[in-house]
Design an enzyme around this catalytic site. Sequence first.
Site, PDB file in Angstrom:
ATOM      1  CG  HIS A  61      -1.996  -1.002   1.199  1.00  0.00           C
ATOM      2  ND1 HIS A  61      -3.268  -0.772   0.717  1.00  0.00           N
ATOM      3  CD2 HIS A  61      -1.986  -2.282   1.593  1.00  0.00           C
ATOM      4  CE1 HIS A  61      -3.983  -1.868   0.837  1.00  0.00           C
ATOM      5  NE2 HIS A  61      -3.232  -2.806   1.366  1.00  0.00           N
ATOM      6  CE  LYS A  85      -6.137  13.978   0.688  1.00  0.00           C
ATOM      7  NZ  LYS A  85      -6.368  12.864  -0.187  1.00  0.00           N
ATOM      8  NE  ARG A  86      -3.152   9.859  10.473  1.00  0.00           N
ATOM      9  CZ  ARG A  86      -2.858   8.964  11.412  1.00  0.00           C
ATOM     10  NH1 ARG A  86      -3.728   8.032  11.749  1.00  0.00           N
ATOM     11  NH2 ARG A  86      -1.711   9.011  12.048  1.00  0.00           N
ATOM     12  CE  LYS A 123      -2.147  10.632   3.461  1.00  0.00           C
ATOM     13  NZ  LYS A 123      -2.882   9.837   2.454  1.00  0.00           N
ATOM     14  CB  THR A 183      -9.992   5.117  -0.932  1.00  0.00           C
ATOM     15  OG1 THR A 183      -9.418   5.385   0.351  1.00  0.00           O
ATOM     16  CG2 THR A 183      -9.370   3.854  -1.491  1.00  0.00           C
ATOM     17  CE  LYS A 231     -13.941   6.155   0.981  1.00  0.00           C
ATOM     18  NZ  LYS A 231     -13.070   6.104   2.168  1.00  0.00           N
TER      19      LYS A 231
HETATM   20  C1  26W Z   1       4.438   0.575   9.968  1.00  0.00           C
HETATM   21  C2  26W Z   1       3.843   1.879   9.751  1.00  0.00           C
HETATM   22  C3  26W Z   1       2.860   1.867   8.639  1.00  0.00           C
HETATM   23  C4  26W Z   1       1.508   1.798   8.952  1.00  0.00           C
HETATM   24  C5  26W Z   1       0.576   1.799   7.939  1.00  0.00           C
HETATM   25  C6  26W Z   1       3.259   1.910   7.332  1.00  0.00           C
HETATM   26  C7  26W Z   1       2.330   1.905   6.333  1.00  0.00           C
HETATM   27  C8  26W Z   1       0.998   1.843   6.631  1.00  0.00           C
HETATM   28  C9  26W Z   1      -0.054   1.815   5.541  1.00  0.00           C
HETATM   29  C10 26W Z   1       0.332   0.816   4.501  1.00  0.00           C
HETATM   30  C11 26W Z   1      -0.284   3.175   4.986  1.00  0.00           C
HETATM   31  C12 26W Z   1      -1.566   3.303   4.228  1.00  0.00           C
HETATM   32  O1  26W Z   1      -2.629   3.362   4.809  1.00  0.00           O
HETATM   33  N1  26W Z   1      -1.476   3.389   2.906  1.00  0.00           N
HETATM   34  C13 26W Z   1      -2.607   3.842   2.125  1.00  0.00           C
HETATM   35  O2  26W Z   1      -3.352   2.732   1.670  1.00  0.00           O
HETATM   36  C14 26W Z   1      -4.524   3.150   0.972  1.00  0.00           C
HETATM   37  C15 26W Z   1      -5.306   1.908   0.619  1.00  0.00           C
HETATM   38  O3  26W Z   1      -4.643   1.167  -0.327  1.00  0.00           O
HETATM   39  C16 26W Z   1      -4.159   3.968  -0.249  1.00  0.00           C
HETATM   40  O4  26W Z   1      -5.333   4.431  -0.863  1.00  0.00           O
HETATM   41  C17 26W Z   1      -3.293   5.155   0.147  1.00  0.00           C
HETATM   42  O5  26W Z   1      -2.852   5.833  -0.997  1.00  0.00           O
HETATM   43  C18 26W Z   1      -2.112   4.671   0.960  1.00  0.00           C
HETATM   44  O6  26W Z   1      -1.362   5.770   1.455  1.00  0.00           O
END
Ligand code: 26W
Length: 868
Positions: free
Chosen positions: A406, A601-602, A607, A712, A716
């Site tokens: 992701h 968003k976060r 971003k 995503t 929406k």
């Molecule tokens: C370990 C720390 C950590 C925690 C969460 C690293 C990475 C993440 C996630 C993978 C980050 C995340 O939420 N990525 C998002 O995933 C969405 C669903 O696929 C995408 O639409 C977003 O672009 C992407 O940033």
Amino acid sequence: MTSTVDPKSIGQPVKKPRRHQRSATGYLGDIDDKTGKEKWPRGEEEVWKAGLRGIDADVPSISKSIVNHVQTSLARQAYNLDDFGAYQAAAYSVRDNLIINWNETQMNYTRKSPKRAYYLSLEFLMGRALDNAMLNLGLKDQYTASVDKLGFNLEDLIHQERDAGLGNGGLGRLAACYLDSGASQELPLWGYGLRYKYGIFQQLISPEGAQLEAPDPWLEHSNPWELPRVDVVYDVRFYGHAERIEGGKAVWSGGQEVLAIAYDVMVPGYDTKTTNNLRLWESKPKRGFDLNSFNAGDYERAVESSNSAAAITSVLYPNDHTSFGKELRLKQQYFWTAASLQDILRRFKNLEKPITELPDYVAIQLNDTHPTLAIPELMRILIDEEDLSWDKAWQIVTNVFFFTNHTVLPEALEKWPVSLMENLLPRHMQIIYDINLGFLQAVAKKFPHDLDRLARMSLIEEGFPKNVRMANLAVIGSRKVNGVAELHSELVRTTICKDFVEFFGVSKFGNVTNGITPRRWLDQCNPLLSQLITDTLKLPKAAWLKDLTKLQGLLKFVDDTAFQKKWTAVKHSNKERLALYIESTLGYKINTSAMFDVQVKRLHEYKRQTLNILGVIHRYLWLKGLTPAERKKVNPKVVLFAGKAAPGYYVAKLTIRLIVNAARVINADPETKEYLEVLFLPDYSVSLAELLIPASDISQHISTAGTEASGTSNMKFCLNGGLLVGTVDGANIEIAEEVGEENVFFFGHLTPDVEGLRYQHAYSPIPVEQKSPGLANVLNQISAGRFGDGSVYEPLLNTVRQGDYYLITDDFDSYIQALAMVDEAYQNRTEWIKKSINTSARMGKFSSDRCIIDYAQEYWNIEPQKVA
Ligand code: 26W
């Protein structure tokens, strides 16, 4: 191995589970071994059957059921019932329906033994359940009427529910959308996650404008949507020693053992009986007290052992895209994967098939690298407990798992220190070394004398400390790997997985562009638009909600002025709804005839909320420079921000502070107030998104090219008729392909430019003044204290002035131009409405139903299982 909390059962022989089959009457009965026919399992069949009934869904029966729950489940009465009590009773009543469908669905799976898929995700951002359950059951109208007759308003009750905030952002909400689509498509798909006692923190804004974090005790008042399964309990071991014995096996013993207890959350499909399961694990100490310590008088230590086990599932880690190395997080990951695998294998073993057939019955999707320990864990089980050879075990493992990446941001790729892993999971570390050895030998054979390649592909990153690279492990151990949008999947293939593509071949690396469930993200959050669409298409609502490409039928009405009017009225009414919320929570009244420009968003540097607020300030300074007559021609705008920053992410938190304080100055300026208002809405959540998204005219998705894997919320907003201003990144690109480039506002540098620009920033930087005088002026005004003490913001401004890793200086001018084009387009309101209708009508591709069908067919090989 299943264990039980009941200490009396310890040492008792375990009963072999009886084989069950569903009878023609729909009830679970035993098979008589002699006749092969069903026999009633226990008691008097007639008495049982008289008690088992479906649920009447007419208004009087529903009212009766709610009253019954007030009386019995809640032990309350009409005279002292408040909205919260009424919500609970309605929830229990709706839940009765779900339970019956859930039981039938699960019996159907048991009877047919199809291949099943399991979605392992550390996050499920479910939001509220009541409204969604009523809509998916097709009972919302009946509940509205029933609740009304009882003197309550259903919408008020819906708002009593706390969000299930068991996730950070995109990844967690995607998991929730996929569960909805899995059930709606009648697929045998279960989710596995953790039952955090505290979900994503509650965000507060201090008087200085800074983010503060408070715990989210979402389970404080019992949760009607979960079913505790005290009988589904597993042991999970940590620490201890692993001793290799003969045949490649090892014995792992000692250390700490904790219990995993299952809680089931029912996931109703839309317009189907299929109701799937989300199983969440809670950790508990294996023995409530360490009696030895207790007897020795060391009461504190006795309590400590129970505390540390309970701590595992106590809180969701609020970091997204950064920070690992915390032992408790690794403990969460192992606890969850170990419990889930035991549960999956127990269910498989009930089929009485040889273990080598596991991949014919089970597919496991790894949602990012967080559950990657499942790979060495399944190896451990197959080798140490099932006596399989290494090669057979590896053959099974690499056919069971599928991995979705992701993000390609290097700082977000999980690595765990070898020392930590060795201590917490000694057997798994041995297995990882063994996988690595065999793998690197194969790589060396294919690419002789290429030590750099071996170093890049190794599961172990050399250095101080040495780390285990989880993404490499996930890639090697999975059947297929995918990214979440075309561009992102291509970046996965050409950057982080380049070597692996060269080794395994490109066919292992696919793409499934993300999607969203139109049930929650249109029907539920925008009932007026949903109704207008149904009326216009002259189709049953379920027809287009289950085949979103049918929205194309709206294209015929793009030029229909009556339809345009209705479309506009819906948007306006959604703006009013949002304005009411803002007024009641923040005491601030916004102008609902203005254009609503939203970025939610976060908070993260990539971003680029910073780009947005700098653009807002630029607009403010520009407005200040106009004469009143010139200003009158300007299109009034309300800019809305919302989102949480990771508690330790200093720069992201400073961005929030700048937004809040700039908003205070701008909103208080009588000269410009009519034309520009800015707000930061605290505590962004799924429920707040449901209010914001339908009200937006334009939304911002402005990441540095190549950094946002998909996004995503962009989908929406567009589905709800909002237009998009964005960079050529993630799913923005595919949205533009679908809705037409003339309907989106693109700006900024492209992905292939990024590396060169960063190089330029590092080695021959051009001063901001030269690159963008407008931006330089904005930065100087902030420094000069126009929005409060400028020195506070210096560290944030310096990320732009020096280094500028996210290319704000490079994209600023083209961003301002894009916003000018947005203004211009909005001046011609009819053309704007047409763009809005066009956009929404062409968003069919982004239904998460399309994604889940793709995963089912091209990855998991599972089929729909209709419940009769
Ligand atoms: C370990 C720390 C950590 C925690 C969460 C690293 C990475 C993440 C996630 C993978 C980050 C995340 O939420 N990525 C998002 O995933 C969405 C669903 O696929 C995408 O639409 C977003 O672009 C992407 O940033």
